[in-house]
Write a protein that holds these residues in place. Structure first.
Motif, PDB file in Angstrom:
ATOM      1  N   GLU A  33       0.835  -1.206   0.000  1.00 25.28           N
ATOM      2  CA  GLU A  33       0.000   0.000   0.000  1.00 25.28           C
ATOM      3  C   GLU A  33       0.870   1.258   0.000  1.00 25.28           C
ATOM      4  O   GLU A  33       0.544   2.244  -0.671  1.00 25.28           O
ATOM      5  CB  GLU A  33      -0.926   0.006   1.206  1.00 25.28           C
ATOM      6  N   GLY A  34       1.963   1.234   0.737  1.00 22.71           N
ATOM      7  CA  GLY A  34       2.870   2.376   0.785  1.00 22.71           C
ATOM      8  C   GLY A  34       3.519   2.651  -0.563  1.00 22.71           C
ATOM      9  O   GLY A  34       3.613   3.811  -0.993  1.00 22.71           O
ATOM     10  N   VAL A  35       3.956   1.595  -1.234  1.00 21.04           N
ATOM     11  CA  VAL A  35       4.571   1.757  -2.555  1.00 21.04           C
ATOM     12  C   VAL A  35       3.536   2.311  -3.529  1.00 21.04           C
ATOM     13  O   VAL A  35       3.824   3.239  -4.303  1.00 21.04           O
ATOM     14  CB  VAL A  35       5.161   0.420  -3.065  1.00 21.04           C
ATOM     15  N   GLU A  36       2.330   1.759  -3.492  1.00 25.39           N
ATOM     16  CA  GLU A  36       1.277   2.244  -4.385  1.00 25.39           C
ATOM     17  C   GLU A  36       0.936   3.704  -4.099  1.00 25.39           C
ATOM     18  O   GLU A  36       0.708   4.493  -5.014  1.00 25.39           O
ATOM     19  CB  GLU A  36       0.042   1.355  -4.274  1.00 25.39           C
ATOM     20  N   GLY A  37       0.933   4.074  -2.826  1.00 26.84           N
ATOM     21  CA  GLY A  37       0.672   5.461  -2.453  1.00 26.84           C
ATOM     22  C   GLY A  37       1.778   6.391  -2.926  1.00 26.84           C
ATOM     23  O   GLY A  37       1.498   7.491  -3.414  1.00 26.84           O
ATOM     24  N   ASP A  38       3.013   5.953  -2.785  1.00 24.39           N
ATOM     25  CA  ASP A  38       4.137   6.763  -3.261  1.00 24.39           C
ATOM     26  C   ASP A  38       4.057   6.950  -4.772  1.00 24.39           C
ATOM     27  O   ASP A  38       4.300   8.045  -5.287  1.00 24.39           O
ATOM     28  CB  ASP A  38       5.474   6.118  -2.888  1.00 24.39           C
ATOM     29  N   ARG A  39       3.726   5.884  -5.475  1.00 28.73           N
ATOM     30  CA  ARG A  39       3.596   5.978  -6.938  1.00 28.73           C
ATOM     31  C   ARG A  39       2.500   6.979  -7.305  1.00 28.73           C
ATOM     32  O   ARG A  39       2.668   7.804  -8.196  1.00 28.73           O
ATOM     33  CB  ARG A  39       3.277   4.618  -7.541  1.00 28.73           C
ATOM     34  N   ALA A  40       1.374   6.893  -6.633  1.00 31.22           N
ATOM     35  CA  ALA A  40       0.242   7.774  -6.944  1.00 31.22           C
ATOM     36  C   ALA A  40       0.571   9.241  -6.669  1.00 31.22           C
ATOM     37  O   ALA A  40      -0.008  10.129  -7.298  1.00 31.22           O
ATOM     38  CB  ALA A  40      -0.982   7.348  -6.133  1.00 31.22           C
ATOM     39  N   SER A  41       1.485   9.493  -5.756  1.00 31.62           N
ATOM     40  CA  SER A  41       1.790  10.879  -5.404  1.00 31.62           C
ATOM     41  C   SER A  41       2.962  11.468  -6.196  1.00 31.62           C
ATOM     42  O   SER A  41       3.381  12.595  -5.923  1.00 31.62           O
ATOM     43  CB  SER A  41       2.082  10.980  -3.900  1.00 31.62           C
ATOM     44  N   LEU A  42       3.467  10.732  -7.172  1.00 35.15           N
ATOM     45  CA  LEU A  42       4.557  11.263  -7.989  1.00 35.15           C
ATOM     46  C   LEU A  42       4.096  12.494  -8.754  1.00 35.15           C
ATOM     47  O   LEU A  42       3.007  12.498  -9.328  1.00 35.15           O
ATOM     48  CB  LEU A  42       5.021  10.226  -9.016  1.00 35.15           C
ATOM     49  N   GLU A  44       3.742  14.941 -11.848  1.00 36.00           N
ATOM     50  CA  GLU A  44       3.694  14.673 -13.290  1.00 36.00           C
ATOM     51  C   GLU A  44       5.019  14.991 -13.970  1.00 36.00           C
ATOM     52  O   GLU A  44       5.403  14.347 -14.938  1.00 36.00           O
ATOM     53  CB  GLU A  44       2.575  15.486 -13.940  1.00 36.00           C
ATOM     54  N   SER A  45       5.726  15.976 -13.462  1.00 36.13           N
ATOM     55  CA  SER A  45       6.945  16.452 -14.123  1.00 36.13           C
ATOM     56  C   SER A  45       8.220  15.760 -13.621  1.00 36.13           C
ATOM     57  O   SER A  45       9.314  16.261 -13.851  1.00 36.13           O
ATOM     58  CB  SER A  45       7.074  17.962 -13.915  1.00 36.13           C
ATOM     59  N   ILE A  46       8.089  14.618 -12.949  1.00 34.01           N
ATOM     60  CA  ILE A  46       9.264  13.950 -12.402  1.00 34.01           C
ATOM     61  C   ILE A  46      10.235  13.557 -13.525  1.00 34.01           C
ATOM     62  O   ILE A  46       9.818  13.108 -14.593  1.00 34.01           O
ATOM     63  CB  ILE A  46       8.888  12.723 -11.554  1.00 34.01           C
ATOM     64  N   GLU A  47      11.502  13.761 -13.253  1.00 35.45           N
ATOM     65  CA  GLU A  47      12.528  13.419 -14.229  1.00 35.45           C
ATOM     66  C   GLU A  47      12.668  11.903 -14.344  1.00 35.45           C
ATOM     67  O   GLU A  47      12.607  11.194 -13.346  1.00 35.45           O
ATOM     68  CB  GLU A  47      13.859  14.025 -13.783  1.00 35.45           C
ATOM     69  N   ASP A  48      12.844  11.410 -15.539  1.00 32.04           N
ATOM     70  CA  ASP A  48      13.048   9.984 -15.834  1.00 32.04           C
ATOM     71  C   ASP A  48      11.922   9.124 -15.269  1.00 32.04           C
ATOM     72  O   ASP A  48      12.141   8.113 -14.600  1.00 32.04           O
ATOM     73  CB  ASP A  48      14.414   9.525 -15.315  1.00 32.04           C
ATOM     74  N   ARG A  49      10.711   9.542 -15.539  1.00 34.25           N
ATOM     75  CA  ARG A  49       9.518   8.873 -15.012  1.00 34.25           C
ATOM     76  C   ARG A  49       9.492   7.379 -15.324  1.00 34.25           C
ATOM     77  O   ARG A  49       9.113   6.575 -14.480  1.00 34.25           O
ATOM     78  CB  ARG A  49       8.255   9.543 -15.539  1.00 34.25           C
ATOM     79  N   ASP A  50       9.903   6.996 -16.518  1.00 37.53           N
ATOM     80  CA  ASP A  50       9.883   5.587 -16.896  1.00 37.53           C
ATOM     81  C   ASP A  50      10.744   4.759 -15.939  1.00 37.53           C
ATOM     82  O   ASP A  50      10.317   3.692 -15.479  1.00 37.53           O
ATOM     83  CB  ASP A  50      10.365   5.404 -18.336  1.00 37.53           C
ATOM     84  N   HIS A  51      11.908   5.255 -15.609  1.00 38.85           N
ATOM     85  CA  HIS A  51      12.798   4.535 -14.683  1.00 38.85           C
ATOM     86  C   HIS A  51      12.180   4.449 -13.283  1.00 38.85           C
ATOM     87  O   HIS A  51      12.204   3.397 -12.644  1.00 38.85           O
ATOM     88  CB  HIS A  51      14.165   5.222 -14.618  1.00 38.85           C
TER      89      HIS A  51
END
Length: 69
Positions: A33-42, A44-51
């Motif tokens: 749940e924590g990993v999923e929450g962290d992913r959801a809060s990224l 939009e403009s994060i660098e190297d999003r695919d990685h």
């Protein structure tokens, strides 16, 4: 490509997580749940999003594997 060092680290980490889960049932589900929450809060403009997305994918795979053994 096979990587013995990475595979050994994954093997040991999976075992460690499983040991911790026996001492604290539900811990792996909370981590997922924590990993999923962290992913959801990224942002939009994060660098190297695919990685970064690949990191989250691998974390979920590791935790799911540890949770089913």
């Amino acid at each position: 490509m096979k990587n013995a060092k990475a595979d050994a680290a994954l093997y040991l980490l999976t075992g460690l997580i499983q040991c911790l889960e026996t001492e604290r049932p539900g811990m792996i589900s909370e981590m997922i749940e924590g990993v999923e929450g962290d992913r959801a809060s990224l942002p939009e403009s994060i660098e190297d999003r695919d990685h970064v997305e690949q990191i989250f994918d691998e974390a979920i795979r590791l935790l799911t594997r540890a949770n089913t053994v």
